[in-house]
Scaffold this active site. Structure first.
Site, PDB file in Angstrom:
ATOM      1  N   CYS A 129      42.593 -66.010 -15.792  1.00  0.00           N
ATOM      2  CA  CYS A 129      43.306 -65.300 -16.983  1.00  0.00           C
ATOM      3  C   CYS A 129      44.684 -65.831 -17.255  1.00  0.00           C
ATOM      4  O   CYS A 129      45.124 -67.073 -17.086  1.00  0.00           O
ATOM      5  CB  CYS A 129      43.305 -64.107 -17.241  1.00  0.00           C
ATOM      6  N   HIS A 170      37.392 -63.117 -16.866  1.00  0.00           N
ATOM      7  CA  HIS A 170      37.429 -62.425 -15.755  1.00  0.00           C
ATOM      8  C   HIS A 170      36.316 -61.994 -14.918  1.00  0.00           C
ATOM      9  O   HIS A 170      35.549 -61.284 -14.911  1.00  0.00           O
ATOM     10  CB  HIS A 170      37.951 -61.063 -16.149  1.00  0.00           C
ATOM     11  N   GLU A 212      35.953 -61.201 -12.095  1.00  0.00           N
ATOM     12  CA  GLU A 212      36.021 -60.026 -11.146  1.00  0.00           C
ATOM     13  C   GLU A 212      35.164 -58.855 -11.623  1.00  0.00           C
ATOM     14  O   GLU A 212      34.809 -58.088 -10.978  1.00  0.00           O
ATOM     15  CB  GLU A 212      37.270 -59.840 -10.675  1.00  0.00           C
TER      16      GLU A 212
END
Ligand code: MN
Length: 237
Positions: free
Chosen positions: A112, A213, A215
């Site tokens: 990001c 994202h 994660e």
């Protein structure tokens, strides 16, 4: 003979500060993903830029996490009305750290804001605000683990090698994106509205950024990406 545990690569992860700079924060998912992929996460607060060379030399990989906007001064623009909060000290620190990391080809993963600042550090520019009718909704209202738009991953790229070429549904929590791509980087994924969603340096050992994202996204592609990054870091142990 004493038995020693196999060494694990140390991955530095940059963190955010809250608006009054009294607290540091990082979503736990970043460090969990790095740990699950076989490395040791080390959280890195903004520091004196003079420490960057020393710190970069102590790491085996660097993950540039998400966060606020990059100051437009760094790409030669004045702030436009859609610009959000910036943290000049964090920007200065990450500039110094990435510049210290590049000569030794330290593996770098930008997520990001991390993708955005990589592009700016290497000479690119950003779209300051994606709101408006020309763009999809890139600030999704659904939970972080839910995909909200698709991207096309371009063939013959490192990203396609890791994730597979073609369409991938990703989450989206950004309101900025690369505009001019830095020399040396290439676009490796694009949203249906043309917004650049991933960049990489094909000549570098591992220098790659994604706008989504991973994660927080529970998809095998996320695991593949963190494993590829940690494997690149393990190779420089
Ligand atoms: Mn997006």
């Amino acid at each position: 003979m004493t038995k020693t545990a196999p060494r694990k690569p140390i991955i530095g992860i940059t963190v955010s500060r809250n608006y009054d700079s009294r607290q540091l924060w990082l979503p736990y998912a970043y460090s969990r993903r790095i740990e699950e992929a076989g490395a040791l996460p080390l959280l890195i607060p903004p520091m004196d830029p003079a420490a960057a060379v020393s710190l970069a030399g102590s790491l085996h990989g660097l993950l540039l996490s998400g966060g606020g906007d990059v100051s437009p001064f760094y790409y030669g623009e004045e702030p436009q009305p859609g610009l959000d909060e910036v943290d000049a000290q964090r920007d200065a620190w990450e500039f110094a750290l990435v510049r210290a990391a590049i000569p030794g080809e330290l593996p770098l993963l930008g997520i990001c804001r991390g993708l955005q600042i990589l592009n700016v550090i290497l000479g690119g520019t950003l779209i300051q605000d994606l709101s408006g009718p020309d763009f999809l909704q890139h600030r999704q209202k659904a939970p972080r683990s839910h995909p909200s738009h698709t991207v096309e991953i371009h063939r013959h790229t490192r990203l396609a090698h890791i994730l597979g070429a073609g369409h991938l549904a990703v989450n989206s929590f950004h309101h900025q994106a690369p505009a001019v791509v830095a020399t040396g980087l290439k676009k490796t994924a694009t949203a249906p509205d043309g917004v650049i969603e991933a960049l990489e340096d094909g000549e570098h050992r591992f220098l790659l950024g994604v706008q989504w994202h991973p994660e927080s996204l529970h998809h095998p592609a996320s695991t593949f990406l963190f494993r590829a990054f940690v494997n690149a870091a393990a190779a420089v142990l």
